[in-house]
Design an enzyme around this catalytic site. Structure first.
Site, PDB file in Angstrom:
ATOM      1  CE  LYS A 252      -4.005   2.245   2.039  1.00  0.00           C
ATOM      2  NZ  LYS A 252      -3.449   3.687   1.749  1.00  0.00           N
ATOM      3  NE  ARG A 272      -8.983   9.085  -2.954  1.00  0.00           N
ATOM      4  CZ  ARG A 272      -8.684   8.273  -2.038  1.00  0.00           C
ATOM      5  NH1 ARG A 272      -7.369   7.957  -2.017  1.00  0.00           N
ATOM      6  NH2 ARG A 272      -9.461   8.107  -1.320  1.00  0.00           N
ATOM      7  CE  LYS A 425      -8.895   1.672   3.969  1.00  0.00           C
ATOM      8  NZ  LYS A 425      -9.069   3.275   3.581  1.00  0.00           N
TER       9      LYS A 425
HETATM   10  P1  AMP Z   1      -7.143   4.747   1.838  1.00  0.00           P
HETATM   11  O1  AMP Z   1      -6.755   6.497   1.083  1.00  0.00           O
HETATM   12  O2  AMP Z   1      -6.505   4.839   3.169  1.00  0.00           O
HETATM   13  O3  AMP Z   1      -8.472   4.850   1.600  1.00  0.00           O
HETATM   14  O4  AMP Z   1      -6.477   3.691   0.986  1.00  0.00           O
HETATM   15  C1  AMP Z   1      -6.728   3.559  -0.278  1.00  0.00           C
HETATM   16  C2  AMP Z   1      -5.644   4.361  -1.206  1.00  0.00           C
HETATM   17  O5  AMP Z   1      -4.661   3.389  -1.178  1.00  0.00           O
HETATM   18  C3  AMP Z   1      -6.099   4.211  -2.646  1.00  0.00           C
HETATM   19  O6  AMP Z   1      -6.893   5.485  -3.002  1.00  0.00           O
HETATM   20  C4  AMP Z   1      -4.579   4.409  -3.309  1.00  0.00           C
HETATM   21  O7  AMP Z   1      -4.468   5.857  -3.568  1.00  0.00           O
HETATM   22  C5  AMP Z   1      -3.770   3.868  -2.338  1.00  0.00           C
HETATM   23  N1  AMP Z   1      -3.054   2.596  -2.678  1.00  0.00           N
HETATM   24  C6  AMP Z   1      -1.540   2.387  -2.419  1.00  0.00           C
HETATM   25  N2  AMP Z   1      -1.029   1.197  -2.896  1.00  0.00           N
HETATM   26  C7  AMP Z   1      -2.460   0.664  -3.662  1.00  0.00           C
HETATM   27  C8  AMP Z   1      -2.346  -0.571  -4.260  1.00  0.00           C
HETATM   28  N3  AMP Z   1      -1.466  -1.516  -4.466  1.00  0.00           N
HETATM   29  N4  AMP Z   1      -3.603  -0.851  -4.564  1.00  0.00           N
HETATM   30  C9  AMP Z   1      -4.797  -0.044  -4.451  1.00  0.00           C
HETATM   31  N5  AMP Z   1      -4.714   1.270  -3.774  1.00  0.00           N
HETATM   32  C10 AMP Z   1      -3.352   1.645  -3.325  1.00  0.00           C
END
Ligand code: AMP
Length: 567
Positions: A252, A272, A425
């Site tokens: 991530k 996004r 995540k």
């Molecule tokens: P969050 O912002 O905490 O909701 O986590 C989701 C975000 O993680 C996504 O919007 C991406 O910007 C980021 N991200 C980082 N690495 C990845 C990955 N391998 N696959 C999908 N999302 C990722």
């Protein structure tokens, strides 16, 4: 159509907080619309263009005050005073329009077409004399407005419609009136909305009641689409349980989302929030043209910063300035280089890949990208069902300065704009939230003149509920990170109410905070309070719709004790 019809609808739909009632009212309204009224769809959400279009009205409260003053012949100071009193600039417009209407006759009838025409001129204006021209365009509308029209016109202008209608309300409204509320068609309707990001297009087709035609609304390269979002779990074991085994596990990355569109030699990069940031990342465009095979594609990726010297990955905050920067790109590009990590593919050589299982999509990515470290690579990934291997990979991700891991179901399709259970995540510190600043207090002593304590809110539906105050983590000097001065400057134009040292804002500035614990609390209207919150980043990349919900907060509370294993 007559703008007053729309204003009456706004009024009616605001009068209830019940979701089903709102859908009912909306369905009735949609039924009355003719083909020509398609663009009213944008106005329903307080917009002037489809969601994928970046042009926004962007009128400050100050300019709205001037326009109200000019249109109603009221002294600007009185308008300002009344605004502080009523706390809603729309209501102020309504009140003074009512006063004026008693003495003059309405000059002409306002139509939605005229409203859109004038509002659409606003973002086009640039350079000298812009303010005056904007003022004229707004005043022209306000002078023809009835009191209730003035209320919603002004709210639309400042981007704060407050009627509790969301995209999903419109979807259900359409389902009800055009498809006899047949739930079978909901996903097709949703897909058409996701693929087009244009409610007027969907309205055109839905109005004819032809579900087959809705299925034909496809993705288009170059037109931004919403990213798929992840849900949260705390343990790898829970991830496997939810997704099945084996699954794909990826870093991530701690960067920002970049959705890449390519058609021939033309590359477009979107955040996004659907903002076009192609100009800000010329090197990314170059990498895509050089290292990715294919005539046309849409890729989903994360841009991550790294240190020029050590080549180590850096945190999101260090590259966040690149998203907005429009000048001196060359220098900032050298100082804050990014690596593009591609983790999904939505479209390839003329075909949508949304419905293909993730394992096929991820295999395709590996096939078409020539991995070029510190430029563009396919996201680091393992495919495993082994908990121990997954844990090792997780540790490696953390050691590499990344946030944690993503676990992905190998069979899952790509769902634009959905927070899906097929992509999970895991971060070591579950204790962080994305919140919006809704209030602040001015500081004293060396911080006087600046706001120094910020009230944070989470969301519940379209409401914002306070959950804590943060001052820690914000810096005295701008060089060290985001400073009190900078934040004060950003927030000042958003003030909606001021009382003593306390100010309230239009919710707009999204921030990430970490905290030690969540407690129940009578002090905030969410019923919760964060203990020891610390500001970690300004999230200019996150839209308001994606801040943490009350439900997530409650969930974090339930899980906070179980979260030490990876902490
Ligand atoms: P969050 O912002 O905490 O909701 O986590 C989701 C975000 O993680 C996504 O919007 C991406 O910007 C980021 N991200 C980082 N690495 C990845 C990955 N391998 N696959 C999908 N999302 C990722």
């Amino acid at each position: 159509m007559n703008y007053s019809k729309l204003a009456e609808f706004y009024e009616e739909v605001s009068s209830t907080t019940k979701r089903l009632k709102k859908i009912d009212i909306l369905a009735k309204f949609l039924k009355k619309l003719s083909d020509k009224d398609r663009e009213v769809m944008y106005l329903l959400l307080g917009d002037i263009y489809p969601e994928y279009d970046e042009r926004r009205i962007g009128i400050s409260n100050q300019l709205a005050i001037k326009a109200i003053s000019k249109a109603t012949g009221t002294d600007a100071k009185r308008v300002l005073f009344e605004w502080k009193n009523l706390g809603d600039i729309g209501k102020v417009a309504e009140k003074f329009t009512l006063n004026k209407k008693q003495s003059t006759l309405q000059s002409s009838i306002l139509t939605t077409e005229k409203v859109l025409e004038n509002l659409r001129k606003l973002p086009e204006l640039e350079g000298k004399g812009t303010v005056g021209k904007k003022l004229n365009l707004i005043t022209e509308l306000l002078t023809s407005a009835k009191p209730i029209e003035a209320l919603y016109l002004v709210r639309t202008l400042i981007g704060d419609l407050r009627i509790g209608v969301q995209e999903s309300t419109i979807k259900y409204g359409m389902l009800k009136v055009f498809f006899k509320n047949n739930k079978k068609y909901e996903s097709t309707l949703q897909q058409a909305i996701d693929n087009s990001n244009d409610l007027a297009v969907v309205f055109d087709i839905a109005k004819k009641g032809k579900i087959k035609d809705l299925e034909k609304v496809h993705l288009e390269v170059g037109k931004p689409i919403k990213a798929m979002l992840a849900q949260k779990v705390t343990k790898i074991e829970d991830g496997f349980k939810a997704l099945g085994s084996p699954c794909a596990i990826e870093y991530k990355y701690d960067g920002f989302r970049l959705i890449i569109h390519k058609q021939g030699k033309k590359v477009n990069l979107f955040t996004r929030r659907l903002e076009n940031v192609t100009k800000q990342f010329p090197e990314a465009v170059e990498y895509i043209l050089k290292y990715v095979k294919g005539d046309s594609f849409i890729l989903d990726s994360e841009a991550v910063g790294y240190s020029k010297k050590t080549k180590e990955y850096t945190e999101f905050q260090s590259i966040s300035q690149r998203i907005r920067r429009k000048y001196n790109i060359e220098k900032i590009q050298k100082d804050f280089p990014v690596e593009i990590n591609v983790f999904d593919i939505l479209y390839y050589n003329g075909k949508s890949k949304l419905e293909e299982p993730f394992e096929k999509r991820t295999a395709l990515i590996k096939k078409i990208i020539k991995n070029s470290p510190y430029k563009i690579i396919s996201a680091k990934q393992i495919i495993t069902g082994n908990v121990q291997k997954a844990k090792e990979f997780y540790k490696k991700a953390l050691k590499d300065n990344q946030e944690g891991i993503m676990m992905k179901n190998l069979k899952a399709p790509y769902k634009p704009g959905r927070r899906v259970g097929n992509m999970l995540k895991i971060k070591p510190e579950e204790r962080d939230l994305d919140l919006v600043i809704t209030g602040a207090e001015y500081g004293t002593g060396k911080r006087s003149g600046w706001m120094s304590s910020f009230i944070l809110s989470c969301k519940k539906g379209d409401k914002y509920l306070e959950i804590g105050k943060v001052g820690t983590g914000i810096k005295e000097k701008a060089e060290q990170g985001i400073s009190f001065e900078e934040l004060t400057k950003k927030l000042k134009p958003l003030i909606i109410k001021e009382k003593g040292k306390r100010v309230d804002f239009k919710p707009k500035i999204v921030v990430s905070v970490t905290y030690q614990e969540i407690q129940r609390s009578p002090n905030y209207n969410s019923g919760w309070a964060l203990r020891f919150p610390r500001f970690t980043a300004l999230r200019t990349d996150k839209p308001l719709s994606e801040i943490s919900s009350l439900e997530e907060v409650e969930n974090d509370f339930k899980h906070q004790k179980r979260n030490w294993e990876y902490g």
